[in-house]
Design an enzyme around this catalytic site. Structure first.
Site, short mmCIF file in Angstrom:
data_model
loop_
_atom_site.label_atom_id
_atom_site.label_comp_id
_atom_site.label_asym_id
_atom_site.label_seq_id
_atom_site.Cartn_x
_atom_site.Cartn_y
_atom_site.Cartn_z
N CYS A 1 0.84 -1.20 0.00
CA CYS A 1 0.00 0.00 0.00
C CYS A 1 0.88 1.26 0.00
O CYS A 1 2.01 1.24 0.48
CB CYS A 1 -0.92 0.01 1.23
SG CYS A 1 -2.44 -0.96 1.01
N ASN B 1 12.32 -6.07 -6.14
CA ASN B 1 11.90 -6.99 -5.07
C ASN B 1 12.93 -6.97 -3.94
O ASN B 1 14.12 -7.12 -4.17
CB ASN B 1 11.78 -8.40 -5.65
CG ASN B 1 11.00 -9.33 -4.74
OD1 ASN B 1 11.05 -9.20 -3.52
ND2 ASN B 1 10.30 -10.27 -5.33
N GLY C 1 -0.76 -19.72 -2.69
CA GLY C 1 0.30 -19.34 -1.76
C GLY C 1 0.51 -17.85 -1.58
O GLY C 1 1.53 -17.44 -1.04
N HIS D 1 -3.27 -7.56 -1.98
CA HIS D 1 -3.03 -6.33 -2.74
C HIS D 1 -2.65 -6.71 -4.19
O HIS D 1 -1.71 -7.46 -4.39
CB HIS D 1 -1.91 -5.51 -2.09
CG HIS D 1 -1.87 -4.10 -2.59
ND1 HIS D 1 -2.08 -3.02 -1.76
CD2 HIS D 1 -1.70 -3.59 -3.83
CE1 HIS D 1 -2.02 -1.90 -2.48
NE2 HIS D 1 -1.80 -2.23 -3.73
N HIS E 1 -1.03 -7.33 -7.40
CA HIS E 1 0.34 -7.11 -7.87
C HIS E 1 0.83 -8.33 -8.64
O HIS E 1 0.26 -9.41 -8.55
CB HIS E 1 1.27 -6.85 -6.69
CG HIS E 1 1.52 -8.04 -5.82
ND1 HIS E 1 0.57 -8.55 -4.95
CD2 HIS E 1 2.61 -8.85 -5.69
CE1 HIS E 1 1.08 -9.60 -4.32
NE2 HIS E 1 2.31 -9.81 -4.74
#
Ligand SMILES: [Zn+2]
Ligand SMILES: [Zn+2]
Length: 329
Positions: A34, A56, A140, A145, A147
């Protein structure tokens, strides 16, 4: 691929999957995706408004992956898997899915995916860019959110390697892209098509392995999404949205899936026969029933399906193209 549709009604007393929770808040203060929130590793998300891409924080494949492997012995081989891993937030809204985004928001996302592919392909050593979304608890993903992830790697993922090889052979033998023949066969048959407009088509392939496996593809052959014109992107966004809405409408729940963009390797090879498409692999066979990979799949290497793609395509076609959350009660 083996179809045994007559087994659909066999008795079942095994594990089932509960419906996933709905009614999420638009913002969650401990969600690392968020806006304005802190991520693992300390970075703070900006107050973003639209698509947000970041490296990442915990990549499976990273530039810092260990390059010094102990040499493999005997018949074994190894080499370091390295690359760039990114996360793409579709929207600041925690509570929406890709299916619920506006057409223009999906067009913007496709534009972001185009730019990522083009940019990552220029990095030295990047041979392939894999864009994928894992959606739902059952695959999993604990954070709803919306993505996806991008792995730009120094190797080509296996399925893409196989598709690229098959596409190149077919082009050589027939002078036609393989996917053009697949689309032509689907258009001739009609029974597995679930959505189509001027330049995009969505269908359950004749060889679908999962009950609700769907391919979304441009009708023109393009090696990657990056090669689609603005008009094709608009058309593609419309069919992709409609497909995902039908999925959600099927059981009036957020439909879990693994979605992957299949794009040509960026390894400098000749991939003129490669036809970009999106594959969506939903793991559920029924609202609360997972497709388990077992004896035939893991033990034997062939998928066994209890349903026929024609039945499943008819189910999806019969559903409204408006998301159930917007339909009048
Ligand atoms: Zn969030
Ligand atoms: Zn594919």
């Amino acid at each position: 691929m083996i179809v045994a549709a007559h087994r659909q009604d066999r008795p079942w007393s095994g594990e089932t999957v509960p419906h996933e929770q709905q009614n999420l808040p638009a913002y969650v203060d401990d969600c690392y995706l968020c806006p304005r929130n802190a991520r693992v590793g300390g970075a703070i998300n900006p107050q973003y408004d639209g698509v947000f891409v970041f490296d990442n924080d915990h990549p499976c494949v990273g530039l810092t992956a260990p390059a010094d492997l102990s040499p493999a012995t005997g018949i074994n081989q190894n080499r370091p898997a390295q690359g760039i891993a990114r996360v793409v937030c579709y929207t600041p809204r925690h509570d929406l899915s890709l299916a619920q985004l506006e057409q223009t928001e999906i067009e913007n996302l496709l534009g972001a995916w185009q730019r990522q592919y083009t940019e990552l392909a220029t990095h030295p050593g990047v041979k392939h860019v894999l864009v994928f979304e894992n959606k739902g608890d059952v695959v999993g993903v604990s954070n709803p959110h919306p993505h996806c992830q991008i792995y730009a790697t120094n190797f080509v993922f296996k399925t893409i390697e196989i598709e690229a090889g098959a596409s190149a052979r077919h082009l050589l033998q027939t002078a036609r892209p393989l996917f053009q023949d697949i689309i032509a066969a689907e258009q001739k048959d009609q029974s597995r098509i679930i959505g189509e407009n001027d330049s995009t088509i969505a269908f359950l392939p004749y060889f679908a392995r999962y009950a609700y496996e769907v391919y979304v593809a441009p009708k023109q052959t393009h090696a990657s999404l990056a090669n689609l014109s603005d008009a094709e992107v608009q058309s593609f966004a419309a069919v992709l949205k409609e497909t995902l809405v039908r999925f959600d409408n099927l059981w009036q729940m957020p439909f879990p899936y693994v979605m992957a963009l299949h794009q040509a390797p960026t390894d400098g090879g000749d991939h003129r026969g490669f036809h970009f498409h999106i594959e969506i692999h939903p793991p559920l066979r029924k609202p609360n029933l997972l497709k388990y990979l077992a004896g035939p799949e893991i033990g034997g290497g062939n998928f066994l399906s209890d349903t026929s793609p024609e039945q499943k395509a008819a189910e999806l076609r019969a559903l409204p193209a408006t998301h159930y959350s917007l339909q009048s009660q």
